[in-house]
Design a protein around this motif. Structure first.
Motif, PDB file in Angstrom:
ATOM      1  N   PHE A   1       0.660  -0.954   0.583  1.00  0.00           N
ATOM      2  CA  PHE A   1      -0.316  -0.145  -0.402  1.00  0.00           C
ATOM      3  C   PHE A   1       0.843   0.797   0.148  1.00  0.00           C
ATOM      4  N   GLY A   2       0.309   2.619   0.156  1.00  0.00           N
ATOM      5  CA  GLY A   2       1.232   3.465   0.238  1.00  0.00           C
ATOM      6  C   GLY A   2       0.292   5.007   0.322  1.00  0.00           C
ATOM      7  N   ASP A   3       1.052   5.388   0.362  1.00  0.00           N
ATOM      8  CA  ASP A   3       0.252   7.314   0.410  1.00  0.00           C
ATOM      9  C   ASP A   3      -0.298   8.035  -0.409  1.00  0.00           C
ATOM     10  N   ILE A   4      -1.072   8.512  -0.695  1.00  0.00           N
ATOM     11  CA  ILE A   4      -2.372   9.199  -1.758  1.00  0.00           C
ATOM     12  C   ILE A   4      -1.283  10.329  -2.396  1.00  0.00           C
ATOM     13  N   VAL A   5      -1.213  10.487  -1.174  1.00  0.00           N
ATOM     14  CA  VAL A   5      -0.247  12.442  -1.083  1.00  0.00           C
ATOM     15  C   VAL A   5       1.363  12.443  -1.813  1.00  0.00           C
ATOM     16  N   ASN A   6       2.052  11.834  -1.063  1.00  0.00           N
ATOM     17  CA  ASN A   6       3.378  11.831  -1.089  1.00  0.00           C
ATOM     18  C   ASN A   6       3.998  10.797  -2.248  1.00  0.00           C
ATOM     19  N   GLY A   7       2.824   9.856  -2.089  1.00  0.00           N
ATOM     20  CA  GLY A   7       3.507   8.767  -3.633  1.00  0.00           C
ATOM     21  C   GLY A   7       5.081   7.404  -2.554  1.00  0.00           C
ATOM     22  N   ARG A   8       4.714   7.622  -1.227  1.00  0.00           N
ATOM     23  CA  ARG A   8       5.522   6.814  -0.678  1.00  0.00           C
ATOM     24  C   ARG A   8       5.135   5.203  -1.016  1.00  0.00           C
ATOM     25  N   VAL A   9       5.689   4.408  -0.928  1.00  0.00           N
ATOM     26  CA  VAL A   9       5.158   2.308  -1.153  1.00  0.00           C
ATOM     27  C   VAL A   9       5.382   1.609   0.210  1.00  0.00           C
ATOM     28  N   TYR A  10       4.642   0.853   0.764  1.00  0.00           N
ATOM     29  CA  TYR A  10       5.148   0.515   2.172  1.00  0.00           C
ATOM     30  C   TYR A  10       4.439  -0.923   1.804  1.00  0.00           C
ATOM     31  N   TYR A  11       4.325  -2.037   2.402  1.00  0.00           N
ATOM     32  CA  TYR A  11       4.111  -2.686   2.963  1.00  0.00           C
ATOM     33  C   TYR A  11       4.526  -3.689   4.079  1.00  0.00           C
ATOM     34  N   VAL A  12       3.272  -4.231   4.640  1.00  0.00           N
ATOM     35  CA  VAL A  12       3.474  -5.043   5.945  1.00  0.00           C
ATOM     36  C   VAL A  12       3.472  -6.680   5.635  1.00  0.00           C
ATOM     37  N   ASP A  13       3.612  -7.688   6.716  1.00  0.00           N
ATOM     38  CA  ASP A  13       3.369  -8.786   6.291  1.00  0.00           C
ATOM     39  C   ASP A  13       1.945  -9.125   6.591  1.00  0.00           C
ATOM     40  N   SER A  14       1.227 -10.119   5.712  1.00  0.00           N
ATOM     41  CA  SER A  14      -0.281  -9.992   6.378  1.00  0.00           C
ATOM     42  C   SER A  14      -0.624 -11.005   7.415  1.00  0.00           C
ATOM     43  N   LYS A  15       0.231 -11.918   7.475  1.00  0.00           N
ATOM     44  CA  LYS A  15       0.360 -12.533   8.569  1.00  0.00           C
ATOM     45  C   LYS A  15       0.301 -11.963   9.790  1.00  0.00           C
ATOM     46  N   GLN A  16       0.332 -10.870   9.834  1.00  0.00           N
ATOM     47  CA  GLN A  16       0.714 -10.861  11.141  1.00  0.00           C
ATOM     48  C   GLN A  16      -0.374  -9.542  11.727  1.00  0.00           C
ATOM     49  N   LEU A  17      -0.948  -9.238  10.541  1.00  0.00           N
ATOM     50  CA  LEU A  17      -2.218  -8.332  10.488  1.00  0.00           C
ATOM     51  C   LEU A  17      -3.483  -9.378  11.862  1.00  0.00           C
ATOM     52  N   GLN A  18      -3.284  -8.085  13.209  1.00  0.00           N
ATOM     53  CA  GLN A  18      -3.953  -9.172  14.227  1.00  0.00           C
ATOM     54  C   GLN A  18      -4.855  -8.236  15.089  1.00  0.00           C
ATOM     55  N   PRO A  19      -5.661  -8.789  15.309  1.00  0.00           N
ATOM     56  CA  PRO A  19      -6.656  -7.790  16.019  1.00  0.00           C
ATOM     57  C   PRO A  19      -6.412  -7.209  17.659  1.00  0.00           C
ATOM     58  N   GLY A  20      -5.966  -5.686  17.592  1.00  0.00           N
ATOM     59  CA  GLY A  20      -5.053  -5.378  18.814  1.00  0.00           C
ATOM     60  C   GLY A  20      -3.970  -4.979  18.733  1.00  0.00           C
ATOM     61  N   LYS A  21      -3.273  -5.379  17.763  1.00  0.00           N
ATOM     62  CA  LYS A  21      -1.872  -4.791  17.721  1.00  0.00           C
ATOM     63  C   LYS A  21      -1.249  -4.062  16.452  1.00  0.00           C
ATOM     64  N   GLN A  22      -1.016  -3.322  15.949  1.00  0.00           N
ATOM     65  CA  GLN A  22      -0.231  -2.615  14.980  1.00  0.00           C
ATOM     66  C   GLN A  22       1.005  -3.511  14.799  1.00  0.00           C
ATOM     67  N   THR A  23       0.743  -3.946  13.410  1.00  0.00           N
ATOM     68  CA  THR A  23       1.579  -4.138  12.530  1.00  0.00           C
ATOM     69  C   THR A  23       3.313  -3.316  12.253  1.00  0.00           C
ATOM     70  N   PRO A  24       4.026  -3.384  11.708  1.00  0.00           N
ATOM     71  CA  PRO A  24       5.139  -2.738  11.902  1.00  0.00           C
ATOM     72  C   PRO A  24       5.251  -2.495  10.717  1.00  0.00           C
ATOM     73  N   ILE A  25       5.565  -1.051  10.074  1.00  0.00           N
ATOM     74  CA  ILE A  25       5.424  -1.199   8.446  1.00  0.00           C
ATOM     75  C   ILE A  25       6.976  -0.932   7.947  1.00  0.00           C
TER      76      ILE A  25
END
Length: 584
Positions: free
Chosen positions: A499-523
């Motif tokens: 994914f990324g940011d609409i305005v500045n156009g930087r491109v990011y990612y996270v590990d989808s397997k780490q996406l768990q409710p109650g926790k913030q996954t590092p970008i």
């Protein structure tokens, strides 16, 4: 949040600047601004038509808070800026340059306004100069956080290789040149790939070219796509049985009061436009161009022209016979209601604003009889007294995109107000906090909405559901949601939610397997390479606001594209980057 200065992007008290005595004296002369009722009424109409998408008189929003602006600048400066803000910036006007640095985008010219129009507009601004937010609650919330998320997004050491595929046809003469938005594959034999321009065209992408499949203005003469900011042809979705029933769905905007709304509010609150959900039936599902008929499913009023119905989708993982099969998810933004003082519209579980809805488009048990209410919805049946039966979950400002991970998690991105961008795991009946929360922070919707505060000690009592991914506005201004890479050509990307940011156009990612409710996954952040050279989308588009979007094409190929210039890129490789470029 979109930091886009549109309409009247002015540098006002919200930035903490004190007016000089000279300017205050010049602009404070009563005779400089008309007090005639007809002139003020005309100014109010012009403000509603051109400015309310970005501005109000209560707090900083997409654009600055305009309360008191006529106490800071002369009428002459104000009118010249309205007429041609880019020219003021090019002339190195100090105030205009500060605006551009803050909001990252040129305000469009309004040369079409006559002298009497600008006189009326500034007179209305002057008449509203005393409006201030209720800041009483701010003190109760403690100290505002100056840096909500101190940790910076780290470079991943991975380089994303992009190949320019094509350029979408320009639908305007100025930036954004092509408002290309949502890409979707229509499964079949063979698969087909579609891409829509918010100004009213649905294209089929054949090879490296775009062929017009459907022209919205031809089908719906009441269609409008101005003033932009997500208005127009919002989204589309093909029914999972499209090849046999020929059904697909769209959302689009029309002028206020075009027809009675299914979801409305008190007459004392203005209506800026209406969002319409339509079911279309093709005469021939295999046809290369649209031919068929449409029926309206629902119509919704909006307080402003922002945060509309920008997403509709079916769960691609649902199989025939399963409870979720053929059910349509609808992301409804708050329509700018909160920042204009009508927070209750999106706080109330009995209203559609700020919610994700789920309906059965082939059913008939809705209030208007045009669609069905799934029995498994949180407020359906016996629970209908607790909330609107169409609601799946709520508490969003702008649920801009909905996608699913391969392991079945529903992901809902939410574009923030002024501090936090977020990605949420969708759960039936969950409340994601808006307008009481922005990300994992408290926001005061009755006071200054450009500030956030730490969560209270008794936060668990409120039972809010918090994002699994978030970043603050040190890193970007509006989340551009993406997808999990499921292709086989680039193993290094497997399982990454890109994914990324609409305005500045930087491109990011996270590990989808780490996406768990109650926790913030590092970008983590990718370096972008085009044509063998490291670059950024701000450099590629030559624009501070790139309008970056993500899509998945045929054979699970991954695409990135920018509205600023209409260019479409395909991800062709991912390698180790030994010398990442500096952030923009």
């Amino acid at each position: 949040m979109y930091l886009l200065v549109s309409a009247v992007g002015l540098y006002s008290n919200s930035f903490g600047q004190q007016p000089t005595k000279q300017v205050a004296a010049q602009s404070g002369i009563a005779s400089a601004y008309s007090t005639d009722k007809q002139v003020l009424a005309k100014g109010q109409q012009l403000f509603q038509q051109n400015c309310t998408a970005c501005h109000n008189f209560l707090q900083k929003g997409i654009g600055p808070n305009l309360a008191g602006v006529t106490s800071e600048v002369t009428p002459e400066w104000l009118k010249s800026f309205i007429r041609n803000a880019p020219q003021k910036i090019e002339q190195k006007d100090a105030r205009a340059v500060r605006l551009f640095a803050e909001y990252k985008q040129y305000m469009p010219t309004f040369s079409q306004l006559s002298d009497s129009d600008t006189d009326a507009l500034v007179a209305f601004l002057h008449a509203k100069r005393q409006r201030t937010p209720n800041v009483g609650d701010d003190k109760k919330l403690g100290v505002a956080l100056t840096d909500p998320i101190p940790a910076r997004i780290q470079q991943s050491g991975l380089r994303l290789h992009l190949t320019e595929v094509t350029t979408a046809p320009a639908s305007a003469e100025k930036v954004p040149l092509a408002r290309i938005n949502k890409m979707q594959v229509l499964p079949g034999k063979p698969d087909r790939l579609f891409l829509e321009d918010l100004r009213g065209t649905l294209y089929e992408m054949v090879g490296d070219s775009l062929r017009v499949f459907m022209s919205f203005p031809s089908e719906r003469p009441a269609f409008i796509h101005s003033p932009g900011h997500a208005t127009g042809f919002g989204s589309y979705a093909f029914h999972p049985d499209f090849h046999t029933n020929g059904l697909f769905y769209t959302t689009h905007t029309e002028k206020p009061n075009t027809a009675p709304a299914d979801f409305a509010y008190a007459d004392s609150i203005k209506v800026s436009l209406q969002w319409v959900l339509t079911e279309w039936k093709l005469t021939d599902p295999a046809a290369k161009t649209f031919s068929g008929s449409g029926r309206e499913l629902m119509r919704t009023n909006m307080v402003t022209t922002i945060h509309g119905v920008q997403e509709i989708t079916f769960n691609p993982l649902a199989k025939a016979g399963s409870p979720d099969y053929g059910l349509l998810y609808i992301g409804v933004g708050d329509g700018g209601a909160t920042e204009n003082g009508y927070y209750f519209l999106c706080k109330d579980c009995n209203r559609v604003w700020g919610k994700v809805l789920r309906i059965d488009p082939k059913g008939t048990n809705s209030k208007n009889g045009r669609y069905g209410i799934p029995a498994q919805n949180p407020y359906a049946g016996a629970n209908s007294q607790k909330g609107l039966p169409e609601v799946f979950c709520g508490g969003f400002r702008n649920p801009n995109r909905i996608a699913w991970t391969p392991d079945g998690k529903m992901l809902i991105s939410d574009i923030g107000q002024a501090q936090s961008e977020e990605l949420n795991v969708g759960v039936a009946g969950a409340d994601y906090g808006w307008p009481e929360r922005e990300g994992t922070f408290v926001i005061n919707h009755r006071g200054r909405m450009d500030q956030v505060y730490a969560l209270p000690k008794n936060d668990a009592d409120f039972k809010y559901t918090y994002p699994v991914v978030q970043y603050d506005h040190d890193e970007g201004n509006a989340i551009s949601s993406g997808f999990v890479y499921t292709g086989t050509a680039i193993p290094a990307l497997t399982g990454k939610y890109i994914f990324g940011d609409i305005v500045n156009g930087r491109v990011y990612y996270v590990d989808s397997k780490q996406l768990q409710p109650g926790k913030q996954t590092p970008i983590q952040e990718f370096t972008v390479q085009v044509g063998g050279q490291n670059s950024t989308f701000q450099q590629l588009t030559n624009s501070k606001k790139t309008d970056l979007r993500f899509g998945v094409g045929l054979n699970n190929e991954f695409y990135l594209y920018t509205k600023a210039d209409g260019k479409i890129y395909k991800v062709t490789d991912c390698s180790i980057d030994k010398s990442p470029i500096s952030k923009q």
